[in-house]
Design a protein around this motif. Sequence first.
Motif, PDB file in Angstrom:
ATOM      1  N   SER A 125       0.873  -1.124   0.139  1.00  0.00           N
ATOM      2  CA  SER A 125       0.000  -0.002   0.122  1.00  0.00           C
ATOM      3  C   SER A 125       1.034   1.173   0.122  1.00  0.00           C
ATOM      4  N   ILE A 126       0.679   2.137  -1.004  1.00  0.00           N
ATOM      5  CA  ILE A 126       1.356   3.434  -1.011  1.00  0.00           C
ATOM      6  C   ILE A 126       0.831   4.156   0.055  1.00  0.00           C
ATOM      7  N   PRO A 127       1.680   4.890   0.764  1.00  0.00           N
ATOM      8  CA  PRO A 127       0.948   5.858   2.075  1.00  0.00           C
ATOM      9  C   PRO A 127       0.286   6.836   1.547  1.00  0.00           C
ATOM     10  N   PRO A 128      -0.566   7.455   2.314  1.00  0.00           N
ATOM     11  CA  PRO A 128      -1.530   8.760   1.979  1.00  0.00           C
ATOM     12  C   PRO A 128      -0.632   9.860   1.361  1.00  0.00           C
ATOM     13  N   SER A 129      -0.886  10.415   0.243  1.00  0.00           N
ATOM     14  CA  SER A 129      -0.103  11.524  -0.381  1.00  0.00           C
ATOM     15  C   SER A 129       1.159  11.095  -0.987  1.00  0.00           C
ATOM     16  N   GLY A 130       1.379   9.692  -0.887  1.00  0.00           N
ATOM     17  CA  GLY A 130       2.582   8.916  -1.558  1.00  0.00           C
ATOM     18  C   GLY A 130       2.555   8.751  -3.026  1.00  0.00           C
ATOM     19  N   ILE A 131       3.676   8.279  -3.477  1.00  0.00           N
ATOM     20  CA  ILE A 131       3.735   7.867  -4.916  1.00  0.00           C
ATOM     21  C   ILE A 131       4.160   6.575  -5.044  1.00  0.00           C
ATOM     22  N   PRO A 132       4.128   5.793  -6.145  1.00  0.00           N
ATOM     23  CA  PRO A 132       4.494   4.587  -6.192  1.00  0.00           C
ATOM     24  C   PRO A 132       5.878   4.320  -5.786  1.00  0.00           C
ATOM     25  N   LEU A 133       6.829   5.245  -6.050  1.00  0.00           N
ATOM     26  CA  LEU A 133       8.406   5.259  -5.941  1.00  0.00           C
ATOM     27  C   LEU A 133       8.365   5.024  -4.339  1.00  0.00           C
ATOM     28  N   ASP A 134       7.560   5.250  -3.370  1.00  0.00           N
ATOM     29  CA  ASP A 134       7.647   5.142  -2.099  1.00  0.00           C
ATOM     30  C   ASP A 134       7.592   3.830  -1.733  1.00  0.00           C
ATOM     31  N   VAL A 135       7.319   2.857  -2.614  1.00  0.00           N
ATOM     32  CA  VAL A 135       7.179   1.361  -2.169  1.00  0.00           C
ATOM     33  C   VAL A 135       7.972   0.534  -3.583  1.00  0.00           C
ATOM     34  N   GLY A 136       8.696   1.453  -4.005  1.00  0.00           N
ATOM     35  CA  GLY A 136       9.918   0.701  -4.878  1.00  0.00           C
ATOM     36  C   GLY A 136       9.174   0.141  -6.059  1.00  0.00           C
ATOM     37  N   VAL A 137       8.362   1.306  -6.758  1.00  0.00           N
ATOM     38  CA  VAL A 137       7.554   1.087  -8.040  1.00  0.00           C
ATOM     39  C   VAL A 137       7.490   2.309  -8.903  1.00  0.00           C
ATOM     40  N   VAL A 138       7.686   2.003 -10.112  1.00  0.00           N
ATOM     41  CA  VAL A 138       7.339   3.058 -11.098  1.00  0.00           C
ATOM     42  C   VAL A 138       6.163   2.490 -12.052  1.00  0.00           C
ATOM     43  N   VAL A 139       5.184   3.191 -12.426  1.00  0.00           N
ATOM     44  CA  VAL A 139       4.001   2.819 -13.021  1.00  0.00           C
ATOM     45  C   VAL A 139       3.905   3.823 -14.289  1.00  0.00           C
ATOM     46  N   SER A 140       3.793   3.198 -15.544  1.00  0.00           N
ATOM     47  CA  SER A 140       3.517   3.895 -16.636  1.00  0.00           C
ATOM     48  C   SER A 140       2.387   3.425 -17.389  1.00  0.00           C
ATOM     49  N   ASN A 141       1.651   4.082 -18.313  1.00  0.00           N
ATOM     50  CA  ASN A 141       0.676   3.585 -19.088  1.00  0.00           C
ATOM     51  C   ASN A 141       1.045   3.187 -20.251  1.00  0.00           C
ATOM     52  N   VAL A 142       0.296   2.120 -21.122  1.00  0.00           N
ATOM     53  CA  VAL A 142       0.833   1.665 -22.160  1.00  0.00           C
ATOM     54  C   VAL A 142       1.341   2.430 -23.329  1.00  0.00           C
ATOM     55  N   GLY A 143       0.129   3.614 -23.345  1.00  0.00           N
ATOM     56  CA  GLY A 143       0.475   4.588 -24.303  1.00  0.00           C
ATOM     57  C   GLY A 143       1.806   5.420 -24.125  1.00  0.00           C
TER      58      GLY A 143
END
Length: 448
Positions: A125-143
């Motif tokens: 779970s990403i902390p409130p006001s956080g981003i995926p980077l806080d839990v070791g993740v980068v997210v990008s859209n297929v586009g």
Amino acid sequence: MDLLEKIFDAGIVGAGGAGFPTHIKLNCSVEYLIVNGAECEPLLETDKYLMRTEGHKIIKAMEEVAKKIQAKKLIIGLKAKYKEEIKALKRTIEELNSKVELFLLDNFYPAGDEQILVYEITKRSIPPSGIPLDVGVVVSNVGTLVNIYEAINEKPVIDKYVTVIGEIKKPCILKVPIGTSVDQCIKAVGDTLIDDYAVILGGPMMGNIIYKEETQKEFITKTIGALIIIPREHYIVERKELPIKHIINRAKTSCIQCSMCTDMCPRNLIGHKLRPHRIMRSIGMSEGNENILMEALICCECGVCELYACPMGLSPRRMNIYLKDELRKKGVRYKKEQGITSAKEIREYRKIPVNRLISRLGLSKYKGISIDGPFEVKSHRVHIPLKQCIGKPSNPVVSVGDMVSRGQIIGKVHRGQIGANVHSSIDGKVCEVSDYVVIQSDDNEVIS
């Protein structure tokens, strides 16, 4: 040239959301690279098309990005019901001998919200006001990944795939130059089936709404992936027209404090202290409890509370948006909480079925319709916004009267700024430079 430099030069921003500049997002090291193919909003088809037809570009770009950010796990998240897309991606993964994996999701909303997607795949779970980077993740859209592949080959972002559905003669996917008017897109698909209509820019839950008379003044950007044409008197449109004063008065008189908005809130369910019913009570009872009101700052504006959960037809989402604006004007920011955030066990039983959501929205007549395309629109006049993402607008580097070519840079930002470069999407002459760069060509618009 370094990958991030190519991405920066190409003006790539997140293609599926708010449009965060990609060269900044990828300046990190993480464990997971997750590519979002879940098409968060109901009825949209663009990401599915890209996964069916551009799998090679998506996977090759993932591998290049993973090298840059040192990601060990490369995962595409998409819905298990996307049978053709799964088949196409598996075939490409095998052909390229890639270590990319597929993670199959249930058909629920909002599966494509990046924080929900991260939890589904990693159980973090990403902390409130956080981003995926806080839990070791980068997210990008297929586009976005398709655009990264093109950037590696020196091609900037100048076109956009757009799903066009609803009250139109030919539902389809269009490939249009950025800066094309919404009106041109509608005409390109055979015009509308009704005379008076509204257009949802994006998805029905989170998209902005414009009216027929505004379609000539609204233009396709790097982040608009769909146009949904609906009757002007539709329920979704009527809700948008409610003034905030009326929304506040309804909260005071009609909120029964059932807490359904909180119980169904996707962010609350992954452990965030966001309680829309408490916010509604604080407003309705004129309590003015700032600790409660500040919770609005972590609302993702998914719309579940008002378009699905509330039995009284109230608008917690609109209230949260209003409060966000008011708090930010005062310089109030949400302080990121320390420690581990844990999802609630009941979450698995409160996922919202997309088919039921579409029915609740009054959009069932548009579900399951055959979508043709893509058809390519060639526009003779474009209005290209100098600001198409989070951050600063780009600075124009062309003047009225200049001749520009397709792909030429027309707006720049400095590498250290949050912002993105902008390029001409057609050949032609610069007619105006303001918040937009208006370019006119001698060719007439055609669709092929």
